[in-house]
Design a protein around this motif. Structure first.
Motif, mmCIF file in Angstrom:
data_model
loop_
_atom_site.group_PDB
_atom_site.id
_atom_site.type_symbol
_atom_site.label_atom_id
_atom_site.label_comp_id
_atom_site.label_asym_id
_atom_site.label_seq_id
_atom_site.Cartn_x
_atom_site.Cartn_y
_atom_site.Cartn_z
ATOM 1 N N GLY A 176 -50.834 7.802 -29.528
ATOM 2 C CA GLY A 176 -51.147 9.025 -28.756
ATOM 3 C C GLY A 176 -50.128 9.230 -27.647
ATOM 4 N N ASN A 177 -50.157 10.447 -27.126
ATOM 5 C CA ASN A 177 -49.086 10.866 -26.218
ATOM 6 C C ASN A 177 -49.210 10.257 -24.822
ATOM 7 O OD1 ASN A 177 -46.810 12.249 -26.550
ATOM 8 N ND2 ASN A 177 -47.687 14.273 -26.128
ATOM 9 N N VAL A 178 -48.528 9.155 -24.601
ATOM 10 C CA VAL A 178 -48.560 8.536 -23.271
ATOM 11 C C VAL A 178 -47.240 8.773 -22.522
ATOM 12 C CG1 VAL A 178 -48.675 6.334 -22.032
ATOM 13 C CG2 VAL A 178 -50.241 6.774 -23.940
ATOM 14 N N PHE A 179 -46.130 8.656 -23.262
ATOM 15 C CA PHE A 179 -44.828 8.662 -22.576
ATOM 16 C C PHE A 179 -44.105 9.997 -22.723
ATOM 17 C CE2 PHE A 179 -45.670 4.186 -23.511
ATOM 18 C CZ PHE A 179 -45.662 3.723 -22.203
ATOM 19 N N PRO A 180 -43.442 10.433 -21.645
ATOM 20 C CA PRO A 180 -42.682 11.687 -21.724
ATOM 21 C C PRO A 180 -41.348 11.453 -22.440
ATOM 22 C CG PRO A 180 -42.379 10.693 -19.569
ATOM 23 C CD PRO A 180 -43.339 9.803 -20.318
ATOM 24 N N GLU A 181 -40.758 12.540 -22.886
ATOM 25 C CA GLU A 181 -39.407 12.489 -23.468
ATOM 26 C C GLU A 181 -38.438 12.507 -22.283
ATOM 27 O OE1 GLU A 181 -38.979 12.473 -26.805
ATOM 28 O OE2 GLU A 181 -36.860 12.968 -27.016
ATOM 29 N N ILE A 182 -37.791 11.382 -22.031
ATOM 30 C CA ILE A 182 -36.956 11.332 -20.817
ATOM 31 C C ILE A 182 -35.648 12.091 -21.003
ATOM 32 C CG2 ILE A 182 -37.859 9.241 -19.731
ATOM 33 C CD1 ILE A 182 -35.436 7.839 -21.115
ATOM 34 N N GLN A 183 -35.165 12.646 -19.900
ATOM 35 C CA GLN A 183 -33.959 13.484 -19.921
ATOM 36 C C GLN A 183 -32.743 12.693 -19.425
ATOM 37 O OE1 GLN A 183 -34.334 16.657 -21.119
ATOM 38 N NE2 GLN A 183 -36.418 15.914 -21.454
ATOM 39 N N ASN A 184 -31.565 13.072 -19.924
ATOM 40 C CA ASN A 184 -30.314 12.551 -19.350
ATOM 41 C C ASN A 184 -30.007 13.400 -18.122
ATOM 42 O OD1 ASN A 184 -29.865 10.942 -21.691
ATOM 43 N ND2 ASN A 184 -29.076 12.759 -22.722
ATOM 44 N N VAL A 185 -29.961 12.805 -16.974
ATOM 45 C CA VAL A 185 -29.529 13.555 -15.789
ATOM 46 C C VAL A 185 -28.039 13.251 -15.640
ATOM 47 C CG1 VAL A 185 -29.900 13.906 -13.314
ATOM 48 C CG2 VAL A 185 -31.831 13.412 -14.812
ATOM 49 N N LEU A 186 -27.234 14.134 -16.238
ATOM 50 C CA LEU A 186 -25.796 13.866 -16.380
ATOM 51 C C LEU A 186 -25.039 14.094 -15.086
ATOM 52 C CD1 LEU A 186 -25.135 15.428 -19.850
ATOM 53 C CD2 LEU A 186 -24.664 13.070 -19.223
ATOM 54 N N SER A 187 -24.010 13.272 -14.879
ATOM 55 C CA SER A 187 -23.151 13.486 -13.708
ATOM 56 C C SER A 187 -21.705 13.275 -14.116
ATOM 57 C CB SER A 187 -23.531 12.515 -12.598
ATOM 58 O OG SER A 187 -23.302 11.203 -13.054
ATOM 59 N N GLU A 188 -20.821 13.954 -13.397
ATOM 60 C CA GLU A 188 -19.381 13.802 -13.636
ATOM 61 C C GLU A 188 -18.870 12.682 -12.747
ATOM 62 O OE1 GLU A 188 -17.381 15.203 -15.778
ATOM 63 O OE2 GLU A 188 -18.948 16.489 -16.609
ATOM 64 N N THR A 189 -19.221 11.464 -13.050
ATOM 65 C CA THR A 189 -18.772 10.364 -12.192
ATOM 66 C C THR A 189 -17.552 9.700 -12.822
ATOM 67 O OG1 THR A 189 -20.422 9.049 -13.310
ATOM 68 C CG2 THR A 189 -20.977 9.820 -11.114
#
Ligand code: SF4
Length: 330
Positions: A176-189
């Motif tokens: 069942g739906n417990v965990f969110p779909e995590i996002q890449n928070v991209l940076s130009e490092t």
């Protein structure tokens, strides 16, 4: 006034050494400092991960972790806004790791390219441990335990997060739906070059550390790898691939002129190195000053880690309640 809740981000570094280098600082930490403005940041020191390569020096990991936390703080992670904590002080990481390991197919882990690479680098009795193979499962637990919106990553790290998403999706599919779909928070490092021209890394012994003194920094830069075709000052240089040029592009506001002069043979490597030393030491001076103050007050850093772990546990224990209910393990 109602407090607006901010999206949560999870980030972490391993304490394989008690100090972070400029690659860590410019490639990640500075970005985390900026992200605090917008997100609720959880900065973990992933000390259990360090056991995959340091099992025969496990006694060093705690002090290393204090050193890494000191660098987090010196770089500007604000403990009043962000949680700074040790992975091992939030035992829920281990529980979720165990439960995830029961639903992660073995083939997924055996195919991870970094497993093979790390395995080849290891010597001694840590060689190819179960923990090394399970590293991505622990990483998935570290992240998903906090059900974050995302993880700050550079473009080259995007594939590493995919397995975390796969594990979260598989858990959700099974229970069942417990965990969110995590996002890449991209940076130009920038990805920093080490003083020998390879990627800056502790294992190549080619790094400049935040904790280095200005003199140590100067010595490393004076010995740094430059263009081997530029013997005399008036030889036209090729700054691409030169470690000093790489530092210039990050720390010298006039770097375009410096590199052009190199190309045209108007500037020699010694002059370039001297200017580079000045720019690097000047840019690092405030961080190094804060680090020295924190080093004098180790107890304060320990207290910050305890408070961070408490904040982290409050979130982690809620997630674990949901996980146990979803799995029918009250
Ligand atoms: S002049 Fe500067 S950029 Fe050019 S090769 Fe020498 S150190 Fe590198």
């Amino acid at each position: 006034m109602k407090r607006v809740s901010r999206k949560r981000l999870l980030s972490g570094m391993q304490p394989t050494q008690g100090k972070l280098h400029l690659g860590n600082l410019e490639g990640a930490l500075r970005n985390w400092v900026n992200l605090q403005e917008e997100y609720d940041l959880f900065c973990c020191v992933v000390d259990w991960h360090a056991l995959t390569t340091m099992i025969d020096h496990s006694g060093e990991i705690y002090e290393n972790s204090i050193g890494v936390a000191t660098d987090y703080l010196a770089a500007g992670i604000d403990p009043d806004r962000s949680a700074i904590f040790l992975q091992s002080q939030v035992k829920e990481h281990a529980e979720l790791y165990l439960l995830f390991s029961m639903c992660t197919p073995l083939g997924w882990l055996e195919r991870v390219p970094t497993y093979k690479e790390k395995r080849e680098l290891l010597t001694g009795y840590a060689d190819a441990s179960h923990g090394l193979l399970g590293y991505p499962v622990l990483q998935a637990a570290d992240i998903l335990l906090y059900k974050p919106y995302g993880v700050p990553v550079g473009k080259d790290q995007v594939p590493h997060l995919e397995l975390t998403r796969e594990i979260g999706r598989r858990f959700n599919y099974l229970f069942g739906n417990v965990f969110p779909e995590i996002q890449n928070v991209l940076s130009e490092t920038p990805s920093m070059m080490g003083m020998d021209g390879r990627k800056m890394s502790k294992s190549y012994d080619n790094a400049i550390y935040i904790a280095d003194t200005p003199d140590e920094t100067a010595m490393k830069i004076m010995k740094a790898f430059t263009d081997p075709l530029k013997i005399r000052k008036d030889d036209p240089g090729h700054p691409e691939g030169c470690a000093v040029c790489d530092l210039h592009t990050v720390y010298n506001p006039n770097y375009v002129l410096a590199l052009e002069e190199c190309r045209q043979g108007l500037r020699g490597c010694v002059q370039n190195k001297r200017e580079c030393i000045e720019s690097v030491n000047e840019a690092l001076a405030p961080i190094r000053a804060r680090r020295r103050v924190l080093e004098q007050d180790r107890g304060h850093v320990v207290d910050i880690l305890a408070a961070g772990a408490e904040k982290a546990r409050a979130v982690a224990s809620e997630t674990m309640k949901e996980v146990r209910i979803a799995m029918g393990l009250p």
